[in-house]
Design an enzyme around this catalytic site. Structure first.
Site, PDB file in Angstrom:
ATOM      1  N   ASP A  76      42.593 -24.891 -61.117  1.00 52.26           N
ATOM      2  CA  ASP A  76      40.751 -25.137 -62.047  1.00 52.26           C
ATOM      3  C   ASP A  76      39.948 -25.869 -61.360  1.00 52.26           C
ATOM      4  OD1 ASP A  76      41.486 -23.801 -65.126  1.00 52.26           O
ATOM      5  OD2 ASP A  76      43.231 -24.389 -63.579  1.00 52.26           O
ATOM      6  N   THR A 160      42.440 -19.427 -68.260  1.00 52.76           N
ATOM      7  CA  THR A 160      43.188 -19.297 -67.694  1.00 52.76           C
ATOM      8  C   THR A 160      44.592 -18.899 -68.224  1.00 52.76           C
ATOM      9  OG1 THR A 160      42.474 -22.194 -67.171  1.00 52.76           O
ATOM     10  CG2 THR A 160      44.325 -22.815 -67.573  1.00 52.76           C
ATOM     11  N   HIS A 250      42.022 -18.153 -80.187  1.00 52.09           N
ATOM     12  CA  HIS A 250      40.579 -18.711 -79.392  1.00 52.09           C
ATOM     13  C   HIS A 250      39.420 -17.535 -80.413  1.00 52.09           C
ATOM     14  CE1 HIS A 250      42.197 -19.851 -75.250  1.00 52.09           C
ATOM     15  NE2 HIS A 250      42.612 -20.754 -76.416  1.00 52.09           N
ATOM     16  N   SER A 274      39.337 -14.125 -70.949  1.00 46.52           N
ATOM     17  CA  SER A 274      38.076 -14.334 -70.091  1.00 46.52           C
ATOM     18  C   SER A 274      36.870 -14.081 -70.500  1.00 46.52           C
ATOM     19  CB  SER A 274      38.955 -14.703 -68.587  1.00 46.52           C
ATOM     20  OG  SER A 274      38.188 -13.361 -68.078  1.00 46.52           O
ATOM     21  N   LYS A 277      35.811  -9.862 -70.322  1.00 49.25           N
ATOM     22  CA  LYS A 277      35.275  -9.123 -71.805  1.00 49.25           C
ATOM     23  C   LYS A 277      34.063  -8.463 -71.101  1.00 49.25           C
ATOM     24  CE  LYS A 277      37.162 -12.137 -74.512  1.00 49.25           C
ATOM     25  NZ  LYS A 277      37.625 -12.736 -73.291  1.00 49.25           N
ATOM     26  N   ARG A 291      33.733 -12.380 -81.145  1.00 47.18           N
ATOM     27  CA  ARG A 291      34.467 -12.826 -81.046  1.00 47.18           C
ATOM     28  C   ARG A 291      33.688 -14.684 -81.952  1.00 47.18           C
ATOM     29  NH1 ARG A 291      36.151 -15.932 -75.795  1.00 47.18           N
ATOM     30  NH2 ARG A 291      36.765 -18.157 -76.474  1.00 47.18           N
TER      31      ARG A 291
HETATM   32  N1  LIG Z   1      40.046 -22.077 -80.659  1.00 49.67           N
HETATM   33  C1  LIG Z   1      38.601 -21.872 -79.849  1.00 49.67           C
HETATM   34  N2  LIG Z   1      37.811 -21.000 -80.004  1.00 49.67           N
HETATM   35  C2  LIG Z   1      37.144 -20.361 -79.269  1.00 49.67           C
HETATM   36  N3  LIG Z   1      37.979 -19.912 -77.788  1.00 49.67           N
HETATM   37  C3  LIG Z   1      38.118 -21.879 -77.478  1.00 49.67           C
HETATM   38  C4  LIG Z   1      39.218 -22.027 -78.311  1.00 49.67           C
HETATM   39  N4  LIG Z   1      39.942 -23.618 -77.761  1.00 49.67           N
HETATM   40  C5  LIG Z   1      39.449 -22.619 -76.458  1.00 49.67           C
HETATM   41  N5  LIG Z   1      38.818 -21.887 -76.308  1.00 49.67           N
HETATM   42  C6  LIG Z   1      38.500 -21.388 -74.915  1.00 49.67           C
HETATM   43  O1  LIG Z   1      38.550 -19.909 -74.899  1.00 49.67           O
HETATM   44  C7  LIG Z   1      38.577 -19.979 -73.558  1.00 49.67           C
HETATM   45  C8  LIG Z   1      39.264 -18.312 -72.832  1.00 49.67           C
HETATM   46  O2  LIG Z   1      38.712 -17.276 -73.570  1.00 49.67           O
HETATM   47  P1  LIG Z   1      39.927 -16.171 -73.463  1.00 49.67           P
HETATM   48  O3  LIG Z   1      40.634 -16.326 -74.889  1.00 49.67           O
HETATM   49  O4  LIG Z   1      37.875 -14.894 -73.729  1.00 49.67           O
HETATM   50  O5  LIG Z   1      40.169 -15.301 -72.395  1.00 49.67           O
HETATM   51  C9  LIG Z   1      38.646 -21.178 -72.824  1.00 49.67           C
HETATM   52  O6  LIG Z   1      38.408 -21.155 -71.330  1.00 49.67           O
HETATM   53  P2  LIG Z   1      39.170 -22.280 -70.493  1.00 49.67           P
HETATM   54  O7  LIG Z   1      40.769 -20.701 -70.119  1.00 49.67           O
HETATM   55  O8  LIG Z   1      38.668 -21.508 -69.089  1.00 49.67           O
HETATM   56  O9  LIG Z   1      39.989 -23.076 -70.425  1.00 49.67           O
HETATM   57  C10 LIG Z   1      38.276 -22.463 -73.665  1.00 49.67           C
HETATM   58  O10 LIG Z   1      37.013 -22.940 -73.419  1.00 49.67           O
HETATM   59 MG   LIG Z   2      38.686 -23.006 -66.914  1.00 47.80          MG
HETATM   60 MG   LIG Z   3      40.244 -24.701 -69.789  1.00 46.74          MG
END
Ligand SMILES: Nc1ncnc2c1ncn2[C@@H]1O[C@H](COP(=O)(O)O)[C@@H](OP(=O)(O)O)[C@H]1O
Ligand SMILES: [Mg+2]
Ligand SMILES: [Mg+2]
Ligand SMILES: [Mg+2]
Length: 366
Positions: A76, A160, A250, A274, A277, A291
């Site tokens: 990252d 991540t 998330h 990520s 989607k 979402r």
């Molecule tokens: N409670 C929450 N609700 C929604 N998104 C969240 C969350 N906590 C973390 N995230 C975000 O969800 C992203 C990943 O989304 P997804 O679930 O679609 O893969 C994370 O990005 P990073 O992985 O860049 O930190 C982070 O920013």
């Molecule tokens: Mg990130």
């Molecule tokens: Mg992050």
């Protein structure tokens, strides 16, 4: 701006082959954000390569946890340094809203991690960078954002958790001008080129500029060939496939499932980490991205949605929050005016939003 997408692409090839002739004869016709587009593609490609190299070598030992409990890896930081230093070189006056900062790489405590980041970044840059230069490049991402002028927003690794599992992640870069996303690039190293052949070739880059359509090209390929993409033509939601986060923390899986039920969807959801989607919806692999918020307090970040937002719009789709309101990228580093995210093709979008409303109304009554 008046050029068709086809003319615009053939002229930019002419430019790559012979800059002089291009600028001499076509200087009045340079496409909107042409240079920004090329630089953003280069930056995302380089950063994607860094991430892939890390995954092969270091991923298991190098995970740490941020205060908010989200994981962050040496990749990252390195990817943010690579993208920010390329942006600084080509657009020195443009600020960046980036997810990461250099705090954990500083001082004696950060030494081990810092040395790994320095090594990695120097495998990807044209000129060697010192440790201080790299920390400074990462911290070019501290900009506050806002509603006027130009700034970039960068998620060096979105997903991540997916990255750590060897699943989907994306390097996401977008350019915001006067509060609106005008350009977006999504680098998706693990996304199959052809979804019907999931074990085949992987690595997709999607790019969109306002008014010019959305395209995909192969990541890590010497070819610059770009293929226009568009959302699915499914108009009956019961034939739709929806995608959602892998992480239940998330996005609210049970609300998402209720919405799908109202829409008559019978196929199982596609769970993917990520902004891949958004990529899946933009090229018609899925019809809907849901979402639904898990908590009332979480505020979405602009780097988690900027690039995906414009790729969807330019591919013929729409993106809004759970109230049907467009995402407002003018509020700073977060989408503080919005709650949750819904994306779908324009033809089914209103139906999807209506189902979201119905689910939320029902929830508020019980
Ligand atoms: N409670 C929450 N609700 C929604 N998104 C969240 C969350 N906590 C973390 N995230 C975000 O969800 C992203 C990943 O989304 P997804 O679930 O679609 O893969 C994370 O990005 P990073 O992985 O860049 O930190 C982070 O920013
Ligand atoms: Mg990130
Ligand atoms: Mg992050
Ligand atoms: Mg993210």
């Amino acid at each position: 701006r008046a050029l068709s997408v086809k003319q615009h692409r053939s002229m930019s090839q002419l430019k790559y082959k012979n800059t002089f002739i291009y600028t001499r004869f076509y200087s009045t016709s340079i496409a909107y954000l042409e240079k920004e587009r090329a630089v953003a593609i280069k930056a995302v490609e380089r950063a994607s390569r860094v991430c892939q190299a890390v995954f092969k070598r270091l991923v298991t030992e190098e995970t740490m946890t941020k205060k908010d409990k989200s994981p962050v890896t040496v990749a990252d930081f390195s990817a943010q340094a690579v993208v920010n230093s390329i942006l600084e070189n080509d657009f020195p006056d443009d600020p960046v809203v980036g997810e990461e900062d250099s705090k954990d790489l500083q001082g004696e405590e950060g030494r081990v991690l810092r040395e790994k980041v320095v090594d990695l970044v120097n495998t990807a840059t044209e000129h060697p960078m010192s440790s201080d230069e790299i920390l400074r490049a990462i911290d070019r991402g501290l900009y506050a954002g806002g509603s006027t002028g130009r700034h970039w927003t960068l998620d060096p690794i979105d997903g991540t958790k997916g990255f750590l599992r060897g699943e989907q992640f994306a390097v996401c870069l977008a350019l915001i001008i006067d509060g609106r996303v005008r350009l977006g690039v999504l680098g998706c190293p693990n996304l199959p080129w052809d979804m019907s052949n999931p074990d085949g070739e992987r690595g997709v880059l999607m790019v969109a500029v306002e008014g010019q359509g959305a395209f995909q090209r192969k990541l890590n390929s010497s070819s610059n060939e770009e293929v226009p993409i568009s959302v699915s033509s499914v108009i009956d939601t019961k034939d739709a496939v929806f995608c959602e986060s892998v992480e239940a923390g998330h996005s609210n899986h049970s609300d998402n499932a209720n919405i799908a039920k109202i829409l008559g969807i019978s196929k199982p959801s596609v769970r993917m980490d990520s902004q891949c989607k958004y990529a899946a919806v933009a090229r018609g692999n899925a019809e809907i991205y849901l979402r639904l918020p898990v908590s009332d307090t979480y505020v979405e970040k602009i780097w988690d949605h900027g690039a995906g937002n414009i790729v969807i719009h330019e591919a013929g789709g729409r993106v809004a929050d759970i109230h049907g309101k467009s995402l407002d990228f003018s509020r700073g580093r977060t989408l503080s005016a919005n709650q949750g995210v819904v994306a779908a093709g324009a033809q089914i979008f209103d139906t999807v939003i209506a189902a979201v409303q119905e689910t939320l109304k029902y929830k508020s009554q019980i």
